[in-house]
Scaffold this motif. Structure first.
Motif, PDB file in Angstrom:
ATOM      1  N   TRP A 133     -23.439 -34.185 -29.712  1.00  0.00           N
ATOM      2  CA  TRP A 133     -22.103 -33.602 -29.624  1.00  0.00           C
ATOM      3  C   TRP A 133     -21.076 -34.699 -29.355  1.00  0.00           C
ATOM      4  CZ3 TRP A 133     -20.702 -28.383 -30.073  1.00  0.00           C
ATOM      5  CH2 TRP A 133     -21.755 -27.471 -30.170  1.00  0.00           C
ATOM      6  N   CYS A 134     -19.835 -34.391 -29.709  1.00  0.00           N
ATOM      7  CA  CYS A 134     -18.718 -35.301 -29.450  1.00  0.00           C
ATOM      8  C   CYS A 134     -17.537 -34.488 -28.933  1.00  0.00           C
ATOM      9  CB  CYS A 134     -18.319 -36.021 -30.744  1.00  0.00           C
ATOM     10  SG  CYS A 134     -16.962 -37.209 -30.577  1.00  0.00           S
ATOM     11  N   PHE A 135     -16.907 -34.941 -27.856  1.00  0.00           N
ATOM     12  CA  PHE A 135     -15.645 -34.295 -27.472  1.00  0.00           C
ATOM     13  C   PHE A 135     -14.513 -35.071 -28.134  1.00  0.00           C
ATOM     14  CE2 PHE A 135     -17.159 -36.828 -23.849  1.00  0.00           C
ATOM     15  CZ  PHE A 135     -16.096 -37.679 -23.567  1.00  0.00           C
ATOM     16  N   VAL A 136     -13.730 -34.357 -28.918  1.00  0.00           N
ATOM     17  CA  VAL A 136     -12.777 -34.942 -29.857  1.00  0.00           C
ATOM     18  C   VAL A 136     -11.356 -34.552 -29.470  1.00  0.00           C
ATOM     19  CG1 VAL A 136     -12.026 -35.006 -32.269  1.00  0.00           C
ATOM     20  CG2 VAL A 136     -14.475 -34.861 -31.724  1.00  0.00           C
ATOM     21  N   LEU A 137     -10.498 -35.542 -29.351  1.00  0.00           N
ATOM     22  CA  LEU A 137      -9.074 -35.274 -29.181  1.00  0.00           C
ATOM     23  C   LEU A 137      -8.449 -35.227 -30.567  1.00  0.00           C
ATOM     24  CD1 LEU A 137      -6.901 -34.866 -27.006  1.00  0.00           C
ATOM     25  CD2 LEU A 137      -6.375 -37.301 -27.189  1.00  0.00           C
ATOM     26  N   ALA A 138      -7.892 -34.076 -30.931  1.00  0.00           N
ATOM     27  CA  ALA A 138      -7.375 -33.869 -32.284  1.00  0.00           C
ATOM     28  C   ALA A 138      -6.010 -33.201 -32.220  1.00  0.00           C
ATOM     29  CB  ALA A 138      -8.340 -33.020 -33.111  1.00  0.00           C
ATOM     30  N   ARG A 139      -5.236 -33.411 -33.266  1.00  0.00           N
ATOM     31  CA  ARG A 139      -3.895 -32.812 -33.351  1.00  0.00           C
ATOM     32  C   ARG A 139      -4.019 -31.452 -34.041  1.00  0.00           C
ATOM     33  NH1 ARG A 139       0.481 -35.018 -31.758  1.00  0.00           N
ATOM     34  NH2 ARG A 139      -0.503 -37.063 -31.560  1.00  0.00           N
ATOM     35  N   THR A 140      -3.721 -30.398 -33.298  1.00  0.00           N
ATOM     36  CA  THR A 140      -3.879 -29.039 -33.815  1.00  0.00           C
ATOM     37  C   THR A 140      -2.544 -28.362 -34.128  1.00  0.00           C
ATOM     38  OG1 THR A 140      -4.039 -28.271 -31.515  1.00  0.00           O
ATOM     39  CG2 THR A 140      -6.104 -28.648 -32.698  1.00  0.00           C
ATOM     40  N   GLU A 141      -1.441 -29.031 -33.844  1.00  0.00           N
ATOM     41  CA  GLU A 141      -0.121 -28.490 -34.178  1.00  0.00           C
ATOM     42  C   GLU A 141       0.528 -29.407 -35.201  1.00  0.00           C
ATOM     43  OE1 GLU A 141       2.252 -27.802 -30.713  1.00  0.00           O
ATOM     44  OE2 GLU A 141       0.656 -26.699 -29.674  1.00  0.00           O
ATOM     45  N   PRO A 142       0.613 -28.993 -36.485  1.00  0.00           N
ATOM     46  CA  PRO A 142       1.202 -29.840 -37.526  1.00  0.00           C
ATOM     47  C   PRO A 142       2.622 -30.266 -37.149  1.00  0.00           C
ATOM     48  CG  PRO A 142       0.102 -27.953 -38.503  1.00  0.00           C
ATOM     49  CD  PRO A 142       0.119 -27.714 -37.015  1.00  0.00           C
ATOM     50  N   GLY A 143       2.907 -31.543 -37.366  1.00  0.00           N
ATOM     51  CA  GLY A 143       4.232 -32.060 -37.065  1.00  0.00           C
ATOM     52  C   GLY A 143       4.438 -32.478 -35.622  1.00  0.00           C
ATOM     53  N   SER A 144       3.478 -32.218 -34.775  1.00  0.00           N
ATOM     54  CA  SER A 144       3.629 -32.614 -33.370  1.00  0.00           C
ATOM     55  C   SER A 144       3.502 -34.123 -33.233  1.00  0.00           C
ATOM     56  CB  SER A 144       2.588 -31.906 -32.503  1.00  0.00           C
ATOM     57  OG  SER A 144       1.280 -32.290 -32.889  1.00  0.00           O
ATOM     58  N   LYS A 145       4.049 -34.650 -32.150  1.00  0.00           N
ATOM     59  CA  LYS A 145       4.019 -36.092 -31.925  1.00  0.00           C
ATOM     60  C   LYS A 145       3.609 -36.397 -30.495  1.00  0.00           C
ATOM     61  CE  LYS A 145       7.653 -37.126 -35.320  1.00  0.00           C
ATOM     62  NZ  LYS A 145       8.988 -37.756 -35.537  1.00  0.00           N
TER      63      LYS A 145
END
Length: 378
Positions: free
Chosen positions: A164-176
């Motif tokens: 398993w991997c805990f992943v930090l990902a961008r889930t809100e398009p256009g967010s910064k």
């Protein structure tokens, strides 16, 4: 029998037989060593109840206090216990789930970590977002009952072994920056996940690149709410720089002892310039220990950054001292297969200490912002 004696006796009785070969292996720059045997060692640790010492009893742990955990790490290091394959799951992911996760998540993921049945890796750094974690571009989209993850992570330790991997990902398009990020738990053994070892000049592969191409994880495998990933991810980083660093310092002390022995054998200790450098290194190590003990459990949000800045800088200088003490011979290899010496490994791999896990520059920014923010509020 006191706790330290119990730990010492167990390690003495178990780092024998097939496990005797593990003593002192698997540390920084040696992660490639004895991987299958170290995996069996992890299961032995789990069966004996040594994994999850600091977890609350309600989550299957021993509920050990800080002093007890420190004792374990120190005795483990003194015994030459091998580098841990389950440390990312036990010391990073598990405390994060206990602090931020749901009961179902804890019930699902903590027991396999405690039994060393599932290994974890950390999906933070990216080619364009190494120390600047807020710049991640890996994205995840909600698709019914699943998240679909697409992007690239790099410098991922143990990814080739992890379940398993805990992943930090961008889930809100256009967010910064810090907004719009989520903390996802993603299975590694599936279509859409490719792991490529990064081969270094030493010929070994301490790290990996991980490519996610529509990799899937259940919608429930999100820690915290969507968009709260930054808060959870920084919480994980605080756990990363916690009690285990005291065991790490036992290893540092062993490295310093080896340098002192070489300096003595070469007659360098009679030279005030050399003795001053070695005394400075010893004083610095004592400062690291006292800083760690002073801030453990303090709740000081900036303390982990101070600790990382201190030990990374000190350890890099120790690597430089090791090479200097050995002299010109330190630049040579003994012969095929041209394995690095202890001093060479210490020098080369401590160059990375001030970069990974948040570079020195990032730690200084965090400390400065904390101090300035506090003064403005005052």
């Amino acid at each position: 029998m006191d706790f330290r004696t119990r730990v010492r006796d167990w390690l003495s009785a178990n780092l024998t037989g097939e496990f005797a070969a593990l003593a002192g292996t698997g540390g920084p720059g040696r992660e490639h060593e004895n991987v299958e045997l170290r995996a069996r060692w992890e299961k032995a640790l789990g069966a004996a109840g040594w994994i999850g010492l600091g977890w609350p009893a309600s989550h299957g742990g021993a509920g050990a206090d800080v002093a007890t955990q420190v004792a374990f790490f120190e005795e483990y290091a003194r015994a030459g216990g091998p580098g841990r394959l389950s440390h990312i799951g036990e010391y990073l992911l598990a405390p994060t789930l206990i602090a931020y996760g749901t009961k179902d998540q804890c019930d699902r993921f903590l027991p396999p970590i405690a039994r060393a049945e599932e290994f974890w890796c950390q999906g933070y750094s990216e080619p364009g977002a190494g120390s600047d974690l807020a710049a991640v571009q890996t994205r995840a989209e909600r698709d019914g009952d699943v998240w679909r993850v697409t992007g690239q992570k790099v410098w991922t330790s143990l990814a080739h072994l992890a379940d398993w991997c805990f992943v930090l990902a961008r889930t809100e398009p256009g967010s910064k920056r810090h907004t719009g990020l989520s903390y996802l738990l993603v299975p590694m053994r599936q279509p859409g996940v490719e792991v490529r070892p990064i081969v270094q000049l030493t010929g070994t592969s301490e790290f990996n690149e991980v490519f996610f191409d529509g990799a899937v994880t259940a919608a429930s495998n999100i820690v915290g709410a969507p968009g709260e990933g930054w808060r959870v991810a920084t919480g994980t980083l605080a756990f990363e720089r916690g009690i285990a660093t005291l065991g790490q310092q036992i290893g540092f002390a062993r490295e310093l002892d080896e340098i002192v022995t070489v300096a003595h054998d070469r007659g360098l200790l009679d030279d005030p310039a050399w003795s001053d450098r070695i005394v400075d290194a010893w004083v610095g190590l004592q400062a690291l220990r006292h800083q760690a003990l002073r801030t453990l459990g303090s709740g000081d949000g900036v303390a982990p950054s101070v600790a990382k800045l201190m030990w990374a800088t000190w350890h890099r200088r120790l690597g430089e001292l090791a090479m200097d003490v050995h002299g010109a011979a330190a630049t040579l290899a003994d012969g095929e297969p041209y394995e690095l010496s202890a001093a060479q490994r210490l020098f080369l791999f401590t160059r990375a200490d001030t970069i990974y896990g948040g570079s020195n520059e990032i730690q200084r920014n965090i400390i400065a912002n904390h101090v300035l923010g506090r003064s403005r509020r005052g």
